[in-house]
Motif scaffolding. Structure first.
Motif, PDB file in Angstrom:
ATOM      1  N   SER A   1      12.403  -3.735   0.499  1.00 29.83           N
ATOM      2  CA  SER A   1      11.720  -4.663   1.027  1.00 29.83           C
ATOM      3  C   SER A   1      11.560  -4.656   2.470  1.00 29.83           C
ATOM      4  O   SER A   1      10.818  -4.987   3.346  1.00 29.83           O
ATOM      5  CB  SER A   1      12.165  -6.077   0.811  1.00 29.83           C
ATOM      6  OG  SER A   1      13.396  -6.297   1.195  1.00 29.83           O
ATOM      7  N   ASP A   2      12.478  -3.699   3.073  1.00 32.66           N
ATOM      8  CA  ASP A   2      12.322  -3.431   4.622  1.00 32.66           C
ATOM      9  C   ASP A   2      11.114  -2.733   5.015  1.00 32.66           C
ATOM     10  O   ASP A   2      10.812  -2.419   6.251  1.00 32.66           O
ATOM     11  CB  ASP A   2      13.671  -2.317   4.673  1.00 32.66           C
ATOM     12  CG  ASP A   2      14.908  -3.166   4.858  1.00 32.66           C
ATOM     13  OD1 ASP A   2      15.014  -4.293   5.057  1.00 32.66           O
ATOM     14  OD2 ASP A   2      16.045  -2.592   4.799  1.00 32.66           O
ATOM     15  N   SER A   3      10.559  -2.017   3.921  1.00 35.30           N
ATOM     16  CA  SER A   3       9.210  -1.194   4.252  1.00 35.30           C
ATOM     17  C   SER A   3       8.119  -2.184   4.404  1.00 35.30           C
ATOM     18  O   SER A   3       7.090  -1.909   4.548  1.00 35.30           O
ATOM     19  CB  SER A   3       8.867  -0.224   3.283  1.00 35.30           C
ATOM     20  OG  SER A   3       9.945   0.656   3.338  1.00 35.30           O
ATOM     21  N   PHE A   4       8.281  -3.409   3.822  1.00 34.63           N
ATOM     22  CA  PHE A   4       7.190  -4.563   3.717  1.00 34.63           C
ATOM     23  C   PHE A   4       6.631  -4.841   5.331  1.00 34.63           C
ATOM     24  O   PHE A   4       7.279  -5.072   6.134  1.00 34.63           O
ATOM     25  CB  PHE A   4       7.315  -5.897   3.080  1.00 34.63           C
ATOM     26  CG  PHE A   4       7.818  -5.598   1.452  1.00 34.63           C
ATOM     27  CD1 PHE A   4       7.172  -4.637   0.938  1.00 34.63           C
ATOM     28  CD2 PHE A   4       8.245  -6.386   0.936  1.00 34.63           C
ATOM     29  CE1 PHE A   4       7.718  -4.203  -0.436  1.00 34.63           C
ATOM     30  CE2 PHE A   4       8.809  -6.483  -0.492  1.00 34.63           C
ATOM     31  CZ  PHE A   4       8.339  -5.043  -1.224  1.00 34.63           C
ATOM     32  N   ASN A   5       5.076  -5.055   5.307  1.00 29.41           N
ATOM     33  CA  ASN A   5       4.845  -5.566   6.668  1.00 29.41           C
ATOM     34  C   ASN A   5       4.733  -6.960   6.803  1.00 29.41           C
ATOM     35  O   ASN A   5       5.196  -7.649   5.777  1.00 29.41           O
ATOM     36  CB  ASN A   5       3.400  -4.907   7.005  1.00 29.41           C
ATOM     37  CG  ASN A   5       2.336  -5.254   5.945  1.00 29.41           C
ATOM     38  OD1 ASN A   5       2.578  -6.222   5.323  1.00 29.41           O
ATOM     39  ND2 ASN A   5       1.346  -4.635   6.025  1.00 29.41           N
ATOM     40  N   ALA A   6       4.503  -7.774   7.802  1.00 29.83           N
ATOM     41  CA  ALA A   6       4.712  -9.051   8.129  1.00 29.83           C
ATOM     42  C   ALA A   6       3.548  -9.754   7.123  1.00 29.83           C
ATOM     43  O   ALA A   6       3.911 -10.810   6.499  1.00 29.83           O
ATOM     44  CB  ALA A   6       4.308  -9.472   9.410  1.00 29.83           C
ATOM     45  N   MET A   7       2.473  -9.240   6.610  1.00 31.90           N
ATOM     46  CA  MET A   7       1.478  -9.802   6.045  1.00 31.90           C
ATOM     47  C   MET A   7       1.883 -10.052   4.352  1.00 31.90           C
ATOM     48  O   MET A   7       1.868 -11.017   3.832  1.00 31.90           O
ATOM     49  CB  MET A   7       0.179  -9.003   5.917  1.00 31.90           C
ATOM     50  CG  MET A   7      -0.824  -9.767   4.906  1.00 31.90           C
ATOM     51  SD  MET A   7      -2.589  -8.989   5.149  1.00 31.90           S
ATOM     52  CE  MET A   7      -3.071  -9.299   6.828  1.00 31.90           C
ATOM     53  N   VAL A   8       2.735  -9.009   4.038  1.00 30.99           N
ATOM     54  CA  VAL A   8       3.296  -8.892   2.620  1.00 30.99           C
ATOM     55  C   VAL A   8       4.259  -9.866   2.365  1.00 30.99           C
ATOM     56  O   VAL A   8       4.466 -10.568   1.505  1.00 30.99           O
ATOM     57  CB  VAL A   8       3.688  -7.367   2.234  1.00 30.99           C
ATOM     58  CG1 VAL A   8       4.445  -7.722   1.053  1.00 30.99           C
ATOM     59  CG2 VAL A   8       2.559  -6.657   1.873  1.00 30.99           C
ATOM     60  N   LYS A   9       5.300 -10.095   3.635  1.00 30.70           N
ATOM     61  CA  LYS A   9       6.081 -10.872   3.669  1.00 30.70           C
ATOM     62  C   LYS A   9       5.804 -12.265   3.586  1.00 30.70           C
ATOM     63  O   LYS A   9       6.584 -13.162   3.111  1.00 30.70           O
ATOM     64  CB  LYS A   9       7.145 -10.505   4.581  1.00 30.70           C
ATOM     65  CG  LYS A   9       7.914  -9.206   4.865  1.00 30.70           C
ATOM     66  CD  LYS A   9       8.879  -9.074   5.802  1.00 30.70           C
ATOM     67  CE  LYS A   9       9.671  -7.882   5.676  1.00 30.70           C
ATOM     68  NZ  LYS A   9      10.642  -7.576   6.658  1.00 30.70           N
ATOM     69  N   SER A  10       4.724 -12.560   4.248  1.00 27.32           N
ATOM     70  CA  SER A  10       4.366 -13.934   4.429  1.00 27.32           C
ATOM     71  C   SER A  10       3.498 -14.227   2.786  1.00 27.32           C
ATOM     72  O   SER A  10       3.367 -15.460   2.639  1.00 27.32           O
ATOM     73  CB  SER A  10       3.401 -14.149   5.478  1.00 27.32           C
ATOM     74  OG  SER A  10       2.091 -13.454   5.216  1.00 27.32           O
ATOM     75  N   ASN A  11       3.054 -13.553   2.435  1.00 32.89           N
ATOM     76  CA  ASN A  11       2.055 -13.941   1.140  1.00 32.89           C
ATOM     77  C   ASN A  11       2.795 -13.811  -0.163  1.00 32.89           C
ATOM     78  O   ASN A  11       2.482 -14.358  -1.338  1.00 32.89           O
ATOM     79  CB  ASN A  11       1.068 -12.887   0.747  1.00 32.89           C
ATOM     80  CG  ASN A  11      -0.028 -12.941   2.129  1.00 32.89           C
ATOM     81  OD1 ASN A  11      -0.174 -13.904   2.483  1.00 32.89           O
ATOM     82  ND2 ASN A  11      -0.966 -11.919   2.284  1.00 32.89           N
ATOM     83  N   TYR A  12       4.168 -12.825  -0.207  1.00 38.61           N
ATOM     84  CA  TYR A  12       4.808 -12.945  -1.281  1.00 38.61           C
ATOM     85  C   TYR A  12       6.275 -13.455  -1.082  1.00 38.61           C
ATOM     86  O   TYR A  12       6.848 -13.235  -0.112  1.00 38.61           O
ATOM     87  CB  TYR A  12       4.720 -11.510  -1.830  1.00 38.61           C
ATOM     88  CG  TYR A  12       3.410 -10.909  -2.361  1.00 38.61           C
ATOM     89  CD1 TYR A  12       3.359 -10.950  -3.819  1.00 38.61           C
ATOM     90  CD2 TYR A  12       2.797 -10.416  -1.471  1.00 38.61           C
ATOM     91  CE1 TYR A  12       2.065 -10.553  -4.195  1.00 38.61           C
ATOM     92  CE2 TYR A  12       1.435  -9.986  -1.831  1.00 38.61           C
ATOM     93  CZ  TYR A  12       1.223 -10.019  -3.272  1.00 38.61           C
ATOM     94  OH  TYR A  12       0.045  -9.417  -3.937  1.00 38.61           O
TER      95      TYR A  12
END
Length: 255
Positions: free
Chosen positions: A178-189
Motif C-alpha cells: 500500500s505504500d505504492s498507492f497514490n492519493a486517488m487509490v487511497k481515497s477510493n478504496y
C-alpha cells in the motif's frame, strides 16, 4: 546449438520479483437482453487482442521490450495472454539483459450470475528479474480495471550480490504494497495489508469505499428501477463486495 535470436546477458542476477493481481468487477444484469449485451461487451473489451495491447503498455511502462506474445481466446468468452519481455537496452551497450521476465493475464467471466449479479475476474502476473520493479504500474492497473475488489500479492525470490559479493535477498525498501498507492487509490478504496516481510511476502486486499450503482448496473440507460429496488440493489451489491473482500460465503450458502 544455434545462438540465433538468443539474448546476451550481462550483470545478470536471479532476484525475481512477482506481482500478482486479482481484479473483481461486479455488474447487475437486469434481463436476458442485457446479459447478452454484457457478454458482447466482455468479448469486445477483454479479448486476446485488447489484453495484448494492455500487457504491451505495461511492459513499456516498467521499462521493458516485448520479445514475443502468445494469446488465446476462449468460447463462449474469456482470454489468456502471455508476454515475454527483456529489460530495455542500455545506450552504451545496446544489449538487452533479461530474458526470463514475463507478464500474463487470464480473464474469468461469470458463467452463472447469482441474483442478477455477474462477477468478472481478471488475474495479472508481472514477474521480473534484475532492476525492473513491477510496483511501478500498481496505480495504472488499479485505475484501468476500476474494480470493486482487488487482491494483490508481491513476492521476491532468488538472490543477487552486492559489489562486495554479499548475498542480497531483496534489493529495495518494500515495507508494504500500500505504500505504492497514490492519493486517488487511497481515497477510493479501503485496504488491508497482511505481510510476512521476513520471507519477502507482501499481500494487500482492497475494496471500493463507495460503489455507485451507475457503474454496477449494466446498460443502466435501458433499465428503470424504483427507488425501493435501487435501495435493495445497493444493499445486495454492498454485501457482494464485502463477501469478496473478506472471502466469506453468502449466508444463504452457509446454511
Amino acid at each position: 546449438m544455434s545462438t540465433t535470436n538468443k539474448i546476451s546477458l550481462y550483470g545478470f542476477n536471479n532476484l525475481t520479483k512477482s506481482l500478482s493481481f486479482s481484479f473483481y468487477k461486479v455488474h447487475y444484469l437486469d434481463n436476458d437482453k442485457v446479459s447478452k449485451q454484457y457478454d458482447q461487451f466482455i468479448n469486445e473489451n477483454y479479448n486476446a487482442h485488447k489484453l495484448s495491447e494492455l500487457l504491451t503498455h505495461i511492459c513499456h511502462a516498467i521499462g521493458g521490450n516485448v520479445l514475443n506474445i502468445a494469446s488465446q481466446d476462449y468460447q463462449p468468452h474469456g482470454a489468456s495472454v502471455t508476454l515475454m519481455m527483456s529489460e530495455e537496452a542500455q545506450p552504451e551497450s545496446l544489449v538487452a539483459h533479461l530474458d526470463k521476465s514475463h507478464l500474463c493475464i487470464h480473464t474469468y467471466p461469470d458463467d452463472n450470475p447469482q441474483n442478477k449479479l455477474a462477477i468478472f475476474r481478471a488475474d495479472i502476473e508481472l514477474s521480473t528479474c534484475g532492476v525492473i520493479s513491477p510496483l511501478k504500474v500498481i496505480n495504472t492497473l488499479i485505475n484501468h480495471f476500476n474494480a470493486e475488489v482487488i487482491d494483490i500479492d508481491y513476492r521476491i525470490r532468488g538472490m543477487t550480490r552486492d559489489s562486495h559479493g554479499n548475498k542480497l535477498f531483496i534489493d529495495d525498501s518494500v515495507v508494504t504494497i500500500s505504500d505504492s498507492f497514490n492519493a486517488m487509490v487511497k481515497s477510493n478504496y479501503q485496504f488491508q495489508d497482511n505481510n510476512l516481510s521476513q520471507y519477502n511476502l507482501f499481500h494487500t486486499k482492497l475494496a471500493r469505499q463507495q460503489s455507485s450503482l451507475v457503474d454496477i448496473i449494466f446498460a443502466a440507460e435501458d433499465i428503470n428501477l424504483s427507488p425501493t429496488q435501487l435501495s435493495l440493489l445497493q444493499q445486495q451489491v454492498n454485501h457482494e463486495i464485502n463477501s469478496l473482500f473478506i472471502q466469506k460465503t453468502n449466508e444463504a450458502t452457509d446454511k
